[in-house]
Motif scaffolding. Structure first.
Motif, PDB file in Angstrom:
ATOM      1  N   UNK A  27      40.578  41.591  33.678  1.00 18.73           N
ATOM      2  CA  UNK A  27      40.225  42.818  34.400  1.00 18.73           C
ATOM      3  C   UNK A  27      38.729  42.820  34.657  1.00 18.73           C
ATOM      4  N   UNK A  28      38.352  42.920  35.924  1.00 19.33           N
ATOM      5  CA  UNK A  28      36.948  43.001  36.297  1.00 19.33           C
ATOM      6  C   UNK A  28      36.452  44.433  36.196  1.00 19.33           C
ATOM      7  N   UNK A  29      35.153  44.579  36.356  1.00 22.83           N
ATOM      8  CA  UNK A  29      34.593  45.915  36.400  1.00 22.83           C
ATOM      9  C   UNK A  29      35.129  46.643  37.625  1.00 22.83           C
ATOM     10  N   UNK A  30      35.479  47.892  37.424  1.00 17.52           N
ATOM     11  CA  UNK A  30      36.083  48.658  38.506  1.00 17.52           C
ATOM     12  C   UNK A  30      37.590  48.658  38.450  1.00 17.52           C
ATOM     13  N   UNK A  31      38.152  47.994  37.444  1.00 13.54           N
ATOM     14  CA  UNK A  31      39.604  48.008  37.261  1.00 13.54           C
ATOM     15  C   UNK A  31      40.358  47.015  38.117  1.00 13.54           C
ATOM     16  N   UNK A  32      39.681  46.042  38.698  1.00 10.42           N
ATOM     17  CA  UNK A  32      40.348  45.051  39.527  1.00 10.42           C
ATOM     18  C   UNK A  32      40.881  43.911  38.660  1.00 10.42           C
ATOM     19  N   UNK A  33      42.092  43.496  38.989  1.00  9.30           N
ATOM     20  CA  UNK A  33      42.737  42.430  38.247  1.00  9.30           C
ATOM     21  C   UNK A  33      42.532  41.089  38.963  1.00  9.30           C
ATOM     22  N   UNK A  34      42.446  40.031  38.162  1.00 10.98           N
ATOM     23  CA  UNK A  34      42.427  38.698  38.729  1.00 10.98           C
ATOM     24  C   UNK A  34      42.986  37.722  37.700  1.00 10.98           C
ATOM     25  N   UNK A  35      43.446  36.590  38.189  1.00 13.82           N
ATOM     26  CA  UNK A  35      44.070  35.589  37.339  1.00 13.82           C
ATOM     27  C   UNK A  35      43.197  34.338  37.299  1.00 13.82           C
ATOM     28  N   UNK A  36      43.157  33.723  36.130  1.00 11.78           N
ATOM     29  CA  UNK A  36      42.385  32.504  35.957  1.00 11.78           C
ATOM     30  C   UNK A  36      43.116  31.524  35.065  1.00 11.78           C
ATOM     31  N   UNK A  37      42.802  30.248  35.214  1.00  9.57           N
ATOM     32  CA  UNK A  37      43.433  29.221  34.390  1.00  9.57           C
ATOM     33  C   UNK A  37      43.032  29.371  32.922  1.00  9.57           C
ATOM     34  N   UNK A  38      43.999  29.222  32.047  1.00 13.87           N
ATOM     35  CA  UNK A  38      43.723  29.247  30.605  1.00 13.87           C
ATOM     36  C   UNK A  38      43.601  27.800  30.126  1.00 13.87           C
ATOM     37  N   UNK A  39      42.542  27.153  30.581  1.00 11.23           N
ATOM     38  CA  UNK A  39      42.409  25.715  30.414  1.00 11.23           C
ATOM     39  C   UNK A  39      42.227  25.314  28.961  1.00 11.23           C
ATOM     40  N   UNK A  40      41.591  26.185  28.144  1.00  8.70           N
ATOM     41  CA  UNK A  40      41.329  25.820  26.751  1.00  8.70           C
ATOM     42  C   UNK A  40      42.627  25.733  25.949  1.00  8.70           C
ATOM     43  N   UNK A  41      43.590  26.573  26.273  1.00  8.84           N
ATOM     44  CA  UNK A  41      44.881  26.499  25.589  1.00  8.84           C
ATOM     45  C   UNK A  41      45.569  25.181  25.908  1.00  8.84           C
ATOM     46  N   UNK A  42      45.512  24.767  27.171  1.00  6.96           N
ATOM     47  CA  UNK A  42      46.129  23.496  27.561  1.00  6.96           C
ATOM     48  C   UNK A  42      45.457  22.325  26.863  1.00  6.96           C
ATOM     49  N   UNK A  43      44.128  22.302  26.828  1.00  5.32           N
ATOM     50  CA  UNK A  43      43.392  21.220  26.179  1.00  5.32           C
ATOM     51  C   UNK A  43      43.691  21.198  24.680  1.00  5.32           C
ATOM     52  N   UNK A  44      43.704  22.391  24.050  1.00  2.00           N
ATOM     53  CA  UNK A  44      43.970  22.463  22.621  1.00  2.00           C
ATOM     54  C   UNK A  44      45.375  22.001  22.275  1.00  2.00           C
ATOM     55  N   UNK A  45      46.363  22.417  23.075  1.00  6.68           N
ATOM     56  CA  UNK A  45      47.746  22.005  22.815  1.00  6.68           C
ATOM     57  C   UNK A  45      47.929  20.513  23.041  1.00  6.68           C
ATOM     58  N   UNK A  46      47.295  19.986  24.089  1.00  4.70           N
ATOM     59  CA  UNK A  46      47.402  18.563  24.381  1.00  4.70           C
ATOM     60  C   UNK A  46      46.757  17.738  23.260  1.00  4.70           C
ATOM     61  N   UNK A  47      45.565  18.159  22.821  1.00  5.16           N
ATOM     62  CA  UNK A  47      44.884  17.452  21.739  1.00  5.16           C
ATOM     63  C   UNK A  47      45.693  17.515  20.448  1.00  5.16           C
ATOM     64  N   UNK A  48      46.268  18.669  20.165  1.00  2.00           N
ATOM     65  CA  UNK A  48      47.054  18.843  18.940  1.00  2.00           C
ATOM     66  C   UNK A  48      48.262  17.902  18.932  1.00  2.00           C
ATOM     67  N   UNK A  49      49.030  17.887  20.019  1.00  2.00           N
ATOM     68  CA  UNK A  49      50.251  17.090  20.035  1.00  2.00           C
ATOM     69  C   UNK A  49      49.960  15.591  20.046  1.00  2.00           C
TER      70      UNK A  49
END
Length: 333
Positions: free
Chosen positions: A113-135
């Protein structure tokens, strides 16, 4: 605040104390070195097979593949062959990308959520990197440990060890897979605890395997680099287990039995937990079915013959009542 992780953390601490005290104080090396590992392996194999057989026999009445792109339709409309495959070959390629590279997790989006109540979507790249490294780290560590159960050691294990210890800092050789496994498991655990959204939906069962794997990695690192362990005696014990001629050699400290006990508990816990996604991903109808509903009709293979009551029979049975109620009928008599 969700503090369910404390139950899992205390459970792992109690398991540590149980194994360490059982070996150092009670002298139960046979129990923790032979009986429990064999029991854990039997539970893991039977539990894994039972879960897979149960899933394989579950009916799939509908063709329900997950789609993230355009299905094959008209010739001038471009099909998304990876995200919406219509052939078995496309499904195999999609599964390879999913299992090897976690493609769906890479595409995972996080709502912000940005300032002003606007929504936006972004890649959750750290979760992907962490899961890939873990496995990948877990897979490398498991393969590398095959040297304790084989004689002579297979050549690919030796190559893997050389690659894993490429950045040699001294003696003993530092294996990166163990360090990465511990770091990735800590990251995934902290993410569950510190992210409000993930913490809210997390249960004690979600934290327990993470703490257990952290304990496995930590005890392994301690044995290799700090509390020196007799590797020859360890291999004698593991080779005895592998050849079904178990023996308990002298000179193995309690920390090794804690490490082995953690691995045994993880094996016993595996078939009854979410960790079974390792086998379940191949049986998921949302992944292993081609999306060809416009080209072929999917008939439920579990359908069985049932008695049907046609409308004509229904009307014959209730015609007089329908006429009295003013309902339209096809035949008056």
């Amino acid at each position: 605040m969700n503090v369910k992780y404390m139950f899992s953390f205390m459970a792992v601490i109690l398991l540590f104390l149980l194994a360490y005290a059982g070996v150092e104080a009670a002298g139960l090396q046979v129990v923790f070195g032979i009986i429990i590992p064999y029991t854990a392996l039997a539970v893991f194999i039977m539990g894994f097979i039972c879960r897979i057989m149960c899933w394989a026999s579950s009916p799939v009445p509908f063709r329900i593949p997950t789609t993230c792109g355009q299905q094959k339709s008209l010739p001038w409309i471009k099909q998304s062959k990876l995200d919406c495959p219509d052939t078995n070959g496309g499904v195999v390629l999609r599964m390879i990308l999913e299992v090897v590279f976690f493609r769906s997790l890479f595409r995972n989006l996080k709502l912000r959520v940005k300032e002003g109540g606007k929504f936006y979507y972004g890649l959750e790249i750290f979760l992907w990197v962490g899961a890939l490294a873990f496995h990948y780290a877990f897979f490398t560590v498991a393969l590398r440990h095959l040297r304790f159960f084989t004689e002579p050691v297979p050549f690919f294990i030796k190559i893997l060890e050389q690659l894993d210890g490429f950045f040699q800092f001294g003696l003993p050789i530092v294996y990166l897979s163990g360090i990465v496994l511990l770091a990735a498991a800590l990251y995934l655990c902290l993410r569950r605890m510190l992210s409000p959204q993930v913490n809210y939906i997390s249960l004690a069962a979600d934290y327990f395997p993470l703490f257990l794997i952290i304990g496995i990695a930590l005890t392994g690192i301690l044995m290799r680099y700090f509390a020196k362990t007799d590797v020859v005696a360890v291999k004698e014990l593991t080779m005895g287990l592998a050849t079904f001629h178990p023996t308990i050699p002298q000179g193995i400290g309690g920390l090794f039995y804690v490490h082995l006990f953690f691995v045994s508990v993880l094996l016993m816990y595996f078939p009854f937990s979410k960790l079974m996604h390792m086998g379940g991903v191949f049986l998921s109808p949302t992944r292993n079915m081609p999306c060809n509903t416009r080209a072929e009709r999917h008939v439920n293979p579990w359908n069985y013959p049932v008695e049907v009551h046609s409308y004509e029979e229904y009307e014959d049975h209730f015609r007089e009542l329908m006429i009295e109620a003013g309902l339209p009928v096809e035949k008056k008599e």
